[in-house]
Design an enzyme around this catalytic site. Structure first.
Site, mmCIF file in Angstrom:
data_model
loop_
_atom_site.group_PDB
_atom_site.id
_atom_site.type_symbol
_atom_site.label_atom_id
_atom_site.label_comp_id
_atom_site.label_asym_id
_atom_site.label_seq_id
_atom_site.Cartn_x
_atom_site.Cartn_y
_atom_site.Cartn_z
ATOM 1 N N CYS A 59 1.835 -13.634 -9.273
ATOM 2 C CA CYS A 59 2.913 -13.983 -8.340
ATOM 3 C C CYS A 59 2.981 -15.485 -8.153
ATOM 4 O O CYS A 59 4.014 -16.026 -7.786
ATOM 5 C CB CYS A 59 2.659 -13.361 -6.977
ATOM 6 S SG CYS A 59 2.090 -11.677 -7.040
ATOM 7 N N GLU A 73 6.511 -8.514 -1.064
ATOM 8 C CA GLU A 73 6.275 -9.778 -1.759
ATOM 9 C C GLU A 73 7.011 -9.669 -3.078
ATOM 10 O O GLU A 73 6.733 -8.770 -3.865
ATOM 11 C CB GLU A 73 4.770 -9.940 -1.979
ATOM 12 C CG GLU A 73 4.380 -11.356 -2.280
ATOM 13 C CD GLU A 73 3.388 -11.400 -3.402
ATOM 14 O OE1 GLU A 73 2.258 -10.959 -3.223
ATOM 15 O OE2 GLU A 73 3.783 -11.873 -4.491
ATOM 16 N N GLY A 125 6.385 -6.421 -5.727
ATOM 17 C CA GLY A 125 7.155 -6.038 -6.897
ATOM 18 C C GLY A 125 8.409 -6.869 -7.041
ATOM 19 O O GLY A 125 8.444 -8.025 -6.617
#
Lengths: 521, 521
Positions: free
Chosen positions: B302, B265, B241
């Site tokens: 990501c 992460e 997040g």
């Protein structure tokens, strides 16, 4: 080799300008010449800059070259001969045989990591070859290897002037991992530290390792130590010492713009559990063994048995009597430093004065700097009521907790903080109860021992010297044994790299001959 | 299966009493029925108590039983069929094909960890047999195995509603490691979360795993999430997040009486470096490829390429023109939630308004909840001057940094924070320069890619999805691929244990047939 009291900043030697302190003869409390100069922030900055620059070159050296460097370091330490042993005995008050044994262990550790390097499996190389025809999407070639985490700050331990100090386990494993090391010497044995530091410095030069692979600093205050943990070029910390200092370093490391791992080994009372059938069969024998383990090296081991949990019953009195008799005859022993001795006395006095604690025995009294071992007794109820009774008294002091039944024993175990070791003394008839206890013990400690004590930490592949907080700051790791290298590694993936750009470890040619896991699926 | 909006506390199902919230249809912003009830502290306490109790029983299950449990979970998710896909598409606005692909990946991850369990090498079993005749001291028998770290708290990610959510990578690897899991569902896809949660809950029951092996909670505030991280029975956290939430959890975890690891992460702009010869040979082609990677899944990966570093020269204009043309034709895309869309717009507006940033192109405009991708350009000097330009804008936005020479490129790279990935676009004639850059790139990222982009994270043995802070909180680990299991393990040693008390993994009989490293030396 002459001890000069100087800092070793990379390949340089220079006097630290930040205060002055002396080593102290442990048996007399007298100053030992010469004086040592504390590092300035400028010295530290330079050591960190050198380490940062050295990192890429050093970690690119072949596994064989790094193994030879570790072996050379070991050899240089041996070449210091009696000068090292004499100085170490003077500074620590440890017996000559113990110091010689510790030197052998230190050498052995360096050689173990040389063999770990030659084996290469610590790199954990994994290769997923490309699958260009896979549907719906092709797979690219992906290769993984561990690499060094970056420059490491190591704090020498007071109680292992060789094996967990300048060229001890932390340094050996970090250097093996490909990480430059900056050691902050423990002020309890500065001369020993300098001698060993010069042996490492010489090995760096002789093996052509880059300037900055190793530095040794002295700190007469705490400021330089804290600055070392805070320096952004440092990527991990190895520490053995007090819970206070360890948790302070954890805080500093966690509050950096880039937090880093701290491997702090701090505090453990290493519970010893005596189960009924073993107690009944050989209570007196266990009592004697306990006193031997307790008084070894003046009780100054991280794995010293500081807490004994016993279910009252057959053999309890035999155990107590034998332990008391044995301890009463034990000699007083010189402790590592006057301040460690003072802390020990304060801790023991506090126990002795505790309303719920009975003094069972003390060893013989000795000189001004010598400690009298102590054997104390309390009940499970009292132990559960006062968290203070769980605190480590560093030295040869142990608290026996009398539990009225299995349930009380279990309650005490539940209540315990994390430990390095827990020992079980059992006979065959205790196995069933032991089997039910083990899952709980596994949660509480890094190493479980049957019919022995935690002292005597074997340096081998299967050793875990670690455990849940506050035994250590990171229970996923060990500081002793070959697995200690993993603390200073991180994995990295290379995707679709041309052969020309792959490091030897992950290339198909495999010039370093390391184990490579291929996965064709 | 009916979505009821209830919590799954171990084997129970109950309405959370702490507030009420709804899933939202991403394309319209409209509420989706039913409402979800937030967990109370009592619900959380019960989930933690069950997990704590389940831990010893669950981790004692055989590797085969645990593998079957993971496979059953995968099968149950598949059996949800279109109901899961429909709800997930509605809640996230992701394309149907992508959601189906993500389901396949989720199933694949569970099956991968089943195979990791059957292989058994993750236990890292090492056996040093006793050497009773060794001098000066005999060696006791010492055996090492990894065991589960304890109950794990997992926070579902907004951008991977299946693969990094309720039964995603964190949950699969923790369950494989022998750790019970409590998932806090992401409020962006509560219905999807409940469906998958019920599939896991059913698998627990069907496989006879202990009550508490798995719980799923909803939190309409932040209080329950924070309480989960602070609960002393939880021994590790998995999180994907924002940097804000991740660092807040790191603080809470570090300040517990017993600090625990947080695997967060958080943030990465995944730099893409274009070297001169590649740029000159195929600038336009790279420009088009960049836009494809950038706009994939509305840029909500990501590993989305958010920063392009280019040395000005031949091909730069071709690259820019092709990228601009390609992006201008790209469609607007629905983002995961209205608030993610709002943050994206704010981030892009800030870039566009920056004095040193030029807007090169925007994609086509779309509906109220759809984002226009953005291509921006700045100079190395401006980038170095303003740390804000390094911040991740979550979504399809990328900043091209024009560097006048190799030195400027290196300065920009030095200045970068830690990343999940760095990509290099190179031709043979760039190899020499690339070779000199790689050591620096290795310090900055967990995965390096040649002639590709970070998007498309392969689930395999050699994958590292991790990297230096702030990409993740712990660069020693990966959250994708088989190595992810090591986050939830710790080593433990058994010394001088009788055969009757050894677990199957470390026993001579080796009933589980795991790799055992024997060291006779």
């Amino acid at each position: 080799m002459m001890i000069t009291g100087e800092l070793l900043i990379g390949n340089e030697v220079r006097r630290g300008p930040n205060g002055e302190f002396w080593g102290v003869e442990a048996t007399t409390g007298k100053r030992l010449e010469p004086s040592f100069g504390g590092a300035s922030l400028r010295d530290l900055d330079q050591a960190c800059a050198l380490a940062d620059t050295a990192f890429d070159t050093y970690r690119a050296t072949s596994l064989e070259d790094r193994a030879v460097f570790l072996e050379k370091t070991a050899q240089n330490i041996l070449l210091l001969g009696d000068e090292l042993i004499d100085r170490c005995v003077a500074e620590t008050g440890l017996l000559r045989g113990r110091v010689e044994g510790e030197r052998a262990r230190t050498i052995g550790q360096l050689r173990l990591f040389a063999s770990v390097l030659r084996d290469g499996s610590f790199l954990d190389v994994r290769i997923n070859k490309a699958l260009p025809d896979r549907t719906p999407l092709p797979r690219p070639d992906i290769r993984l290897s561990n690499i060094g985490i970056g420059p490491v700050g190591v704090f020498g331990a007071s109680n292992f002037p060789l094996a967990f100090s300048v060229a001890g386990g932390d340094t050996a494993s970090a250097l093996a991992a490909g990480c430059p090391v900056i050691v902050k010497a423990h002020s309890a044995h500065p001369g020993t530290s300098e001698l060993v530091g010069r042996a490492v410095q010489a090995a760096v030069r002789e093996c052509g390792m880059p300037n900055g692979t190793f530095s040794l600093i002295f700190d007469s205050t705490r400021a330089i130590s804290q600055a070392l943990v805070a320096d952004l070029r440092i990527k991990a910390i190895g520490f053995t010492g007090s819970r206070g200092a360890g948790t302070a370093f954890m805080q500093i490391a966690g509050n950096r713009p880039e937090p880093i791992p701290v491997y702090a080994e701090m505090s453990s009372v290493n519970p010893v559990i005596l189960l009924p059938n073993a107690l009944s069969a050989r209570g007196a024998e266990i009592g004697k063994q306990l006193v031997s383990a307790l008084t070894l090296g003046a009780g100054q081991f991280c794995t010293n048995p500081g807490l004994i949990l016993v279910i009252d019953g057959d053999g309890y009195q035999d155990f107590m009597k034998a332990a008391a008799a044995s301890l009463s005859e034990a000699a007083a022993a010189t402790m590592l430093t006057p301040s460690i001795h003072k802390s020990y006395c304060a801790g023991v006095d506090q126990l002795a004065a505790h309303a719920a604690v009975k003094t069972i025995a003390r060893s013989l009294s000795g000189g001004e700097h010598q400690a009298q071992a102590g054997l104390f007794e309390t009940t499970a109820d009292a132990f559960l009521e006062d968290k203070e009774l769980q605190k480590e008294v560093f030295g040869a002091s142990t608290l026996i907790v009398q539990c009225k039944d299995q349930e009380a024993l279990r309650a005490v175990l539940q209540h315990l903080e994390g430990q390095l070791t827990i020992s079980l003394h059992i006979n065959g008839a205790d196995y069933e109860f032991a089997r039910r206890l083990i899952p709980l013990l596994e949660r509480k400690a890094g190493r479980l021992i049957v019919n022995g004590f935690g002292t005597g930490v074997e340096v081998c592949h299967a050793m875990v010297h670690g455990g849940p907080f506050p035994a250590t700051s990171d229970m996923r790791t060990t500081s002793v044994g070959s697995l200690a290298i993993s603390r200073f590694l991180r994995p990295i993936s290379y995707q679709a790299f041309p052969a020309e750009l792959l490091s030897p470890a992950v290339s198909d040619k495999n010039d370093w001959n390391v184990p490579q896991l291929f996965d064709p699926s």
